[in-house]
Write a protein that holds these residues in place. Structure first.
Motif, PDB file in Angstrom:
ATOM      1  N   TYR A  80       6.820  11.262   0.058  1.00  0.00           N
ATOM      2  CA  TYR A  80       5.506  11.301   0.698  1.00  0.00           C
ATOM      3  C   TYR A  80       4.630  10.105   0.045  1.00  0.00           C
ATOM      4  CZ  TYR A  80       0.823  11.709   1.934  1.00  0.00           C
ATOM      5  OH  TYR A  80      -0.705  11.727   2.142  1.00  0.00           O
ATOM      6  N   ALA A  81       4.488   9.142   0.583  1.00  0.00           N
ATOM      7  CA  ALA A  81       3.027   7.995   0.350  1.00  0.00           C
ATOM      8  C   ALA A  81       2.201   8.359   1.488  1.00  0.00           C
ATOM      9  CB  ALA A  81       3.793   7.030  -0.076  1.00  0.00           C
ATOM     10  N   SER A  82       1.065   7.996   0.548  1.00  0.00           N
ATOM     11  CA  SER A  82      -0.885   8.498   1.000  1.00  0.00           C
ATOM     12  C   SER A  82      -0.723   7.376   1.912  1.00  0.00           C
ATOM     13  CB  SER A  82      -1.514   9.315  -0.106  1.00  0.00           C
ATOM     14  OG  SER A  82      -1.683   7.440  -0.824  1.00  0.00           O
ATOM     15  N   PRO A  83      -1.972   7.552   3.652  1.00  0.00           N
ATOM     16  CA  PRO A  83      -1.922   6.173   4.411  1.00  0.00           C
ATOM     17  C   PRO A  83      -3.346   5.203   3.085  1.00  0.00           C
ATOM     18  CG  PRO A  83      -2.822   8.361   5.500  1.00  0.00           C
ATOM     19  CD  PRO A  83      -2.278   8.761   3.565  1.00  0.00           C
ATOM     20  N   SER A  84      -2.873   5.114   2.104  1.00  0.00           N
ATOM     21  CA  SER A  84      -4.096   4.738   0.835  1.00  0.00           C
ATOM     22  C   SER A  84      -2.610   3.112   0.064  1.00  0.00           C
ATOM     23  CB  SER A  84      -4.629   5.228   0.063  1.00  0.00           C
ATOM     24  OG  SER A  84      -3.947   6.147  -0.828  1.00  0.00           O
ATOM     25  N   VAL A  85      -2.041   2.971   0.492  1.00  0.00           N
ATOM     26  CA  VAL A  85      -0.325   2.354  -0.214  1.00  0.00           C
ATOM     27  C   VAL A  85      -1.314   1.428   1.337  1.00  0.00           C
ATOM     28  CG1 VAL A  85       1.104   4.480  -0.763  1.00  0.00           C
ATOM     29  CG2 VAL A  85       0.915   3.491   1.871  1.00  0.00           C
ATOM     30  N   GLU A  86      -1.981   1.482   2.491  1.00  0.00           N
ATOM     31  CA  GLU A  86      -2.105   0.047   2.912  1.00  0.00           C
ATOM     32  C   GLU A  86      -2.388  -0.845   3.143  1.00  0.00           C
ATOM     33  OE1 GLU A  86      -3.218   1.732   6.413  1.00  0.00           O
ATOM     34  OE2 GLU A  86      -1.687   2.882   7.569  1.00  0.00           O
ATOM     35  N   GLY A  87      -3.672  -0.508   1.375  1.00  0.00           N
ATOM     36  CA  GLY A  87      -4.174  -1.148   0.961  1.00  0.00           C
ATOM     37  C   GLY A  87      -3.149  -2.240   0.227  1.00  0.00           C
ATOM     38  N   LEU A  88      -2.122  -1.747  -0.334  1.00  0.00           N
ATOM     39  CA  LEU A  88      -1.043  -2.495  -0.641  1.00  0.00           C
ATOM     40  C   LEU A  88      -0.492  -3.753   0.233  1.00  0.00           C
ATOM     41  CD1 LEU A  88       0.351  -0.841  -3.950  1.00  0.00           C
ATOM     42  CD2 LEU A  88      -1.649  -2.284  -3.554  1.00  0.00           C
ATOM     43  N   GLY A  89      -0.131  -3.591   1.297  1.00  0.00           N
ATOM     44  CA  GLY A  89       0.399  -3.603   2.518  1.00  0.00           C
ATOM     45  C   GLY A  89       1.459  -3.339   2.697  1.00  0.00           C
ATOM     46  N   TYR A  90       1.766  -1.760   2.644  1.00  0.00           N
ATOM     47  CA  TYR A  90       2.811  -1.216   3.003  1.00  0.00           C
ATOM     48  C   TYR A  90       2.676  -0.569   4.134  1.00  0.00           C
ATOM     49  CZ  TYR A  90       5.108  -3.447  -1.368  1.00  0.00           C
ATOM     50  OH  TYR A  90       4.994  -4.464  -2.090  1.00  0.00           O
ATOM     51  N   ALA A  91       3.392   0.206   5.040  1.00  0.00           N
ATOM     52  CA  ALA A  91       3.150   1.272   6.149  1.00  0.00           C
ATOM     53  C   ALA A  91       3.855   2.802   5.032  1.00  0.00           C
ATOM     54  CB  ALA A  91       4.243   1.333   6.901  1.00  0.00           C
ATOM     55  N   PRO A  92       2.857   3.687   4.906  1.00  0.00           N
ATOM     56  CA  PRO A  92       3.392   4.951   4.254  1.00  0.00           C
ATOM     57  C   PRO A  92       5.003   5.665   4.787  1.00  0.00           C
ATOM     58  CG  PRO A  92       1.329   5.011   5.184  1.00  0.00           C
ATOM     59  CD  PRO A  92       1.302   3.373   5.840  1.00  0.00           C
ATOM     60  N   GLN A  93       5.436   5.068   5.980  1.00  0.00           N
ATOM     61  CA  GLN A  93       6.218   6.268   6.005  1.00  0.00           C
ATOM     62  C   GLN A  93       7.191   5.374   5.494  1.00  0.00           C
ATOM     63  OE1 GLN A  93       6.778   8.482   7.546  1.00  0.00           O
ATOM     64  NE2 GLN A  93       4.918   9.518   7.308  1.00  0.00           N
ATOM     65  N   SER A  94       7.517   3.897   5.619  1.00  0.00           N
ATOM     66  CA  SER A  94       7.971   2.644   5.166  1.00  0.00           C
ATOM     67  C   SER A  94       8.648   3.165   3.965  1.00  0.00           C
ATOM     68  CB  SER A  94       7.943   1.334   5.730  1.00  0.00           C
ATOM     69  OG  SER A  94       7.057   0.836   4.921  1.00  0.00           O
TER      70      SER A  94
ATOM     71  N   PRO B  38      -2.765 -10.295   1.555  1.00  0.00           N
ATOM     72  CA  PRO B  38      -3.099 -11.721   0.871  1.00  0.00           C
ATOM     73  C   PRO B  38      -3.967 -12.086  -0.514  1.00  0.00           C
ATOM     74  CG  PRO B  38      -3.392 -11.352   3.291  1.00  0.00           C
ATOM     75  CD  PRO B  38      -2.817 -10.091   2.293  1.00  0.00           C
ATOM     76  N   GLY B  39      -3.435 -12.973  -1.096  1.00  0.00           N
ATOM     77  CA  GLY B  39      -3.860 -12.954  -2.008  1.00  0.00           C
ATOM     78  C   GLY B  39      -3.417 -12.771  -2.672  1.00  0.00           C
ATOM     79  N   ALA B  40      -3.280 -11.202  -3.063  1.00  0.00           N
ATOM     80  CA  ALA B  40      -2.630 -10.461  -4.343  1.00  0.00           C
ATOM     81  C   ALA B  40      -1.547 -10.389  -4.427  1.00  0.00           C
ATOM     82  CB  ALA B  40      -3.837  -9.886  -4.097  1.00  0.00           C
ATOM     83  N   ASP B  41      -0.964 -11.257  -5.771  1.00  0.00           N
ATOM     84  CA  ASP B  41       1.076 -10.795  -5.644  1.00  0.00           C
ATOM     85  C   ASP B  41       0.904  -8.975  -6.678  1.00  0.00           C
ATOM     86  OD1 ASP B  41       1.009 -13.227  -3.841  1.00  0.00           O
ATOM     87  OD2 ASP B  41       1.353 -14.438  -5.636  1.00  0.00           O
ATOM     88  N   GLU B  42      -0.025  -9.060  -6.883  1.00  0.00           N
ATOM     89  CA  GLU B  42       1.008  -8.185  -8.149  1.00  0.00           C
ATOM     90  C   GLU B  42      -0.398  -7.121  -8.227  1.00  0.00           C
ATOM     91  OE1 GLU B  42       0.550 -10.020 -12.151  1.00  0.00           O
ATOM     92  OE2 GLU B  42       1.984 -10.096 -11.221  1.00  0.00           O
ATOM     93  N   VAL B  43      -0.636  -5.798  -8.175  1.00  0.00           N
ATOM     94  CA  VAL B  43      -1.988  -5.502  -8.706  1.00  0.00           C
ATOM     95  C   VAL B  43      -2.259  -4.482 -10.057  1.00  0.00           C
ATOM     96  CG1 VAL B  43      -3.373  -3.313  -7.655  1.00  0.00           C
ATOM     97  CG2 VAL B  43      -2.233  -5.699  -6.091  1.00  0.00           C
ATOM     98  N   TRP B  44      -3.010  -3.859 -10.653  1.00  0.00           N
ATOM     99  CA  TRP B  44      -2.783  -2.817 -11.804  1.00  0.00           C
ATOM    100  C   TRP B  44      -2.485  -1.778 -11.139  1.00  0.00           C
ATOM    101  CZ3 TRP B  44      -0.312  -3.318 -15.886  1.00  0.00           C
ATOM    102  CH2 TRP B  44      -0.131  -4.247 -17.138  1.00  0.00           C
ATOM    103  N   LEU B  45      -2.356  -0.991 -11.248  1.00  0.00           N
ATOM    104  CA  LEU B  45      -2.021   0.701 -10.718  1.00  0.00           C
ATOM    105  C   LEU B  45      -2.623   1.611 -12.122  1.00  0.00           C
ATOM    106  CD1 LEU B  45      -0.480   0.892  -7.254  1.00  0.00           C
ATOM    107  CD2 LEU B  45      -2.548  -0.087  -8.096  1.00  0.00           C
ATOM    108  N   GLU B  46      -3.331   2.367 -12.114  1.00  0.00           N
ATOM    109  CA  GLU B  46      -3.120   3.140 -13.506  1.00  0.00           C
ATOM    110  C   GLU B  46      -2.875   4.382 -13.029  1.00  0.00           C
ATOM    111  OE1 GLU B  46      -5.943   4.695 -16.728  1.00  0.00           O
ATOM    112  OE2 GLU B  46      -6.880   4.608 -15.117  1.00  0.00           O
ATOM    113  N   GLY B  47      -1.282   5.505 -12.952  1.00  0.00           N
ATOM    114  CA  GLY B  47      -0.766   6.460 -12.616  1.00  0.00           C
ATOM    115  C   GLY B  47      -0.486   7.196 -13.178  1.00  0.00           C
ATOM    116  N   PHE B  48      -1.773   8.738 -12.791  1.00  0.00           N
ATOM    117  CA  PHE B  48      -1.839   9.882 -13.726  1.00  0.00           C
ATOM    118  C   PHE B  48      -0.752  11.622 -12.854  1.00  0.00           C
ATOM    119  CE2 PHE B  48      -6.168   7.956 -13.437  1.00  0.00           C
ATOM    120  CZ  PHE B  48      -6.189   8.523 -14.964  1.00  0.00           C
ATOM    121  N   ALA B  49       0.567  11.794 -13.651  1.00  0.00           N
ATOM    122  CA  ALA B  49       1.526  11.933 -13.243  1.00  0.00           C
ATOM    123  C   ALA B  49       1.741  13.599 -13.849  1.00  0.00           C
ATOM    124  CB  ALA B  49       2.371  11.766 -13.900  1.00  0.00           C
ATOM    125  N   ARG B  50       1.956  14.204 -12.551  1.00  0.00           N
ATOM    126  CA  ARG B  50       2.224  15.764 -12.775  1.00  0.00           C
ATOM    127  C   ARG B  50       3.102  16.391 -12.269  1.00  0.00           C
ATOM    128  NH1 ARG B  50      -1.004  18.122 -16.626  1.00  0.00           N
ATOM    129  NH2 ARG B  50      -2.688  17.516 -15.781  1.00  0.00           N
TER     130      ARG B  50
END
Length: 763
Positions: free
Chosen positions: A264-278, A324-336
């Motif tokens: 599952y991917a939340s809709p907020s992944v669109e901020g990275l340029g991806y579609a959640p279902q993809s 556009p303008g951001a080839d890489e993004v730093w993400l901090e992950g909290f896992a459970r």
């Protein structure tokens, strides 16, 4: 049968056969009783038949003999066949009865199980006979509708009355639809039980169709699904809330399988340029920068560890971005981890937050910190150089001015000018000391050196330093100590003196006439010393009192023009008192004078004071040298050596020798012993630190000679470095004659302990 033949015998045989049939068919006897009953007629028939055959044989009638024997055999065969048939039929009957009984038992057990299943499932069944207009309900159905079948038998109408009118109409349409379509159907309806509870009943009905194709009855099952629908509603609401959060939260939520696939991917992944279902079904590693594969793999391994301990699993990775303008993004992950009932991890939920800006700020902060540290280092070096460069000429100004003031037969005007030169030099020295102290306090580099000291003697000594100024201005200075105060306290005497001296200096500066009082009292509960300095001077405006302890701040602009000063003294006092566990405050009014009160943490030191003072008096003394002092002065500046020569000659010391460099001092120290060596620290070529170490190592004659640092480098690190280089004391420039002579007196005649002194066998 014996008297007649022919029809009479046939009648006799028929009679015997009837007896056999009656015994076989009618009577149900056991095997022994059966043979006991049929044996006599059977033997009688056999006897008469055989007897008849014998008589026919005597008469020569062979045909009758055969007939008689055949009758006997036929009789026996018929008997056996009937017997066998009856036994078989009885066996089948008994088996049928046993099967019927077993079926009845199974039916009863099945009925019990069905009733138990109805109770567990919360359902009940019914049958409505349309022709006979008879309704049959199970116990489970009664329980659903709140009836007790042991005391009442409700009718179909009584059950229907529990439904509102609109629901009853729907039920009627439901029954009509089952009859008309001849197909099973179901419906939900709300009813209100007699105790007021509202329930939701799910009814499933099927038609019972006769051979002629008509519906003769309706069979159905009803189930109370109120709790189920409530749970479904709560679950739907919860899911809707979670979906709302997942769809609108800015954090990226990913559900990851144990194999690293995205479930599952939340809709907020669109901020990275991806579609959640993809992203669903793809590997998480496909979206992480290759350089961060290792960190991501380690975090996944920790998440899917079999250890179910609850702990924070956090990692930061660079994700590939398509925006556009951001080839890489730093993400901090909290896992459970999501675990099954046995506690084994089956999947994991990751909450990723964009920390790119934070990483940029951290990098900026690191660079800023590096620049700040470099600036602080540059500032420290600047202050050290400034201190050295200012103190060095001040040494000559204050020293020679002091010597000049002691020259006899000087005109009064010359004495006045000399005193002003000395005062100006001391004022400049105070400014330099304040700047250095303030810098060390701001950098947190000032360390305390607590030691036992006598309270009353300390206050009188500090007051004595200002006796000349007090007398010159026509003032009086009084010192008062509370009677219950301890005789000795543990604190940093030098810093305490600095605070008290600053307050006394201000009190004298701003007071034209009257009495300046120093009062001390002690709080034994909090173990704090409180000292108040009161003066009847010009006082302070109320709105300016709160700003006095800020750096570079004075009561008003005219103060600096009239009395001088940098505005750092009280700020340093505030920081020093807070560093010593206390604070400082002021009470003042214009024209009514001022009272400055400060406190410090100072535990009583009565028990340890004697031992501490003894160790301070002679830290390494093992023997006393001759009274004649041979002093070696090492300084690269001629003016400093000339000043020291003049000061020592004025004090009656004629045994002074001079060295202008470190190598020259080492050479002189290796030729002859000295009582004291005064060593400048900052010299070209070999500095004083290296020269002191070399003298300790190379000169047997001066291995035990006290070496006193004499330098304009007065920062704490310089003092510590001098101690590590083998020097025993430190006198800062400009040289204050009283302080310099006190140091010489403390070390005069002292010989240090050497390894050879400690070990008689040493060389």
């Amino acid at each position: 049968m014996t008297g007649f033949d022919g029809p009479a015998q046939i009648l006799g045989m028929a009679t015997i056969s009837l007896v056999f049939a009656q015994k076989i068919v009618v009577e149900t006897l056991g095997r022994v009783r059966f043979w006991a009953n049929v044996t006599p007629p059977l033997l009688s028939a056999a006897y008469f038949q055989i007897w008849s055959a014998v008589q026919s044989a005597r008469a020569g009638n062979t045909g009758l003999v055969v007939t008689d024997l055949a009758n006997l055999i036929l009789l026996l065969l018929i008997f056996m066949m009937i017997r066998t048939a009856v036994i078989n039929r009885r066996e089948r009957w008994r088996k049928a009865n046993a099967d019927i009984a077993a079926s009845a038992t199974s039916a009863r057990e099945a009925h019990k199980i069905a009733m138990l299943a109805e109770q567990l499932a919360g359902c009940g069944h019914f049958r409505i006979d349309l022709k006979a207009e008879v309704s049959t309900f199970s116990d489970g159905l009664y329980e659903i509708y709140g009836f007790d079948n042991r005391r009442e038998a409700p009718t179909l109408q009584a059950l229907a009355d529990l439904y509102p009118e609109t629901e009853r109409a729907r039920l009627l349409d439901f029954v009509v639809a089952v009859i008309r379509t001849q197909k099973p159907a179901q419906m939900e309806a709300r009813c209100q039980l007699r105790d007021g509870r509202e329930r939701i009943i799910l009814t499933q009905a099927s038609p019972e169709i006769a051979e002629g194709g008509e519906v003769t009855a309706i069979l159905g099952v009803s189930m109370d699904i109120t709790d189920t629908r409530s749970r479904e509603t709560a679950l739907a609401e919860s899911e809707a809330r979670l979906r709302l959060l997942a769809d609108h939260v800015t954090d990226i939520v990913l559900w990851i399988s144990a194999g690293g696939k995205i479930l599952y991917a939340s809709p907020s992944v669109e901020g990275l340029g991806y579609a959640p279902q993809s992203m669903v079904g793809q590997a998480l590693a496909d979206y992480i920068l290759p350089a961060d594969y290792g960190a991501a793999t380690r975090l996944l391994n920790r998440v899917f560890d079999d250890d179910p301990a609850d702990r924070d699993l956090i990692g930061e990775f660079r994700f590939i971005s398509l925006r556009p303008g951001a080839d890489e993004v730093w993400l901090e992950g909290f896992a459970r981890a999501v675990r099954d009932p046995s506690g084994r991890p089956r999947s994991a939920v990751f909450n990723f937050r964009d920390v790119t800006r934070r990483r940029e700020l951290e990098e900026d902060l690191r660079q800023a910190k590096t620049r700040a540290e470099a600036a602080a280092q540059a500032k420290s070096e600047f202050l050290a150089n400034m201190s050295h460069e200012v103190r060095t000429p001040l040494t000559g100004v204050i020293g020679f001015s002091t010597l000049l003031s002691e020259t006899p037969d000087l005109p009064a005007q010359a004495h006045l000018y000399i005193r002003k030169v000395i005062a100006s030099g001391e004022a400049l020295l105070t400014v330099v000391n304040d700047i250095l102290d303030f810098s060390k306090l701001e950098a947190g580099q000032l360390e305390l050196d607590p030691a036992p000291f006598p309270l009353r003697g300390f206050l009188e000594d500090v007051a004595g330093l200002f006796s000349a100024q007090v007398e010159a201005r026509g003032l009086r200075l009084e010192v008062k100590v509370a009677e219950d105060a301890p005789q000795h306290l543990m604190a940093d005497r030098a810093r305490l003196q600095q605070v008290l001296a600053n307050l006394l200096s201000n009190a004298i500066k701003f007071t034209e006439k009257g009495v300046i009082r120093v009062q001390a009292r002690y709080d034994r509960v909090q173990r704090k010393l409180e000292i108040a300095v009161s003066d009847p001077g010009v006082g302070i405006q109320p709105d300016a009192a709160g700003r006095l302890f800020q750096r570079f701040t004075q009561a008003d602009g005219s103060i600096s023009r009239r009395y001088g000063g940098t505005g750092l003294g009280l700020s340093i006092c505030r920081q020093l008192t807070e560093l010593m566990g206390g604070g400082i405050d002021v009470i003042s009014a214009p024209g009514a004078g001022s009272t400055f009160t400060f406190t410090i943490l100072a535990p009583p030191a009565d028990a340890a004071v004697d031992e501490a003072m003894d160790s301070e008096a002679s830290p390494t003394t093992v023997a006393m040298a001759d009274e004649t002092s041979r002093i070696l002065v090492v300084d690269d500046l001629e003016v400093n050596r000339e000043l020291l020569r003049a000061l020592l000659l004025a004090a009656g010391q004629h045994g002074m020798e001079e060295a202008s460099s470190g190598p020259e001092a080492i050479a002189m120290a290796m030729r002859q012993p000295y009582d004291i060596i005064l060593m400048d620290l900052q010299m070209p070529g070999m500095d004083g630190f290296a020269a002191a170490r070399a003298i300790r190592q190379l000169s047997k004659e001066n291995a035990a000679t006290p070496i006193i640092a004499l330098s304009a480098n007065v920062l704490a690190e310089h003092v510590d470095e001098a101690r590590e280089a083998g020097m025993n004391d430190h006198v800062g420039k400009p040289i204050v004659p009283a302080r310099r002579f006190a140091t010489l007196n403390r070390w005069s005649g002292v010989r240090l302990q050497t390894p050879a002194d400690a070990d008689p066998r040493g060389a």
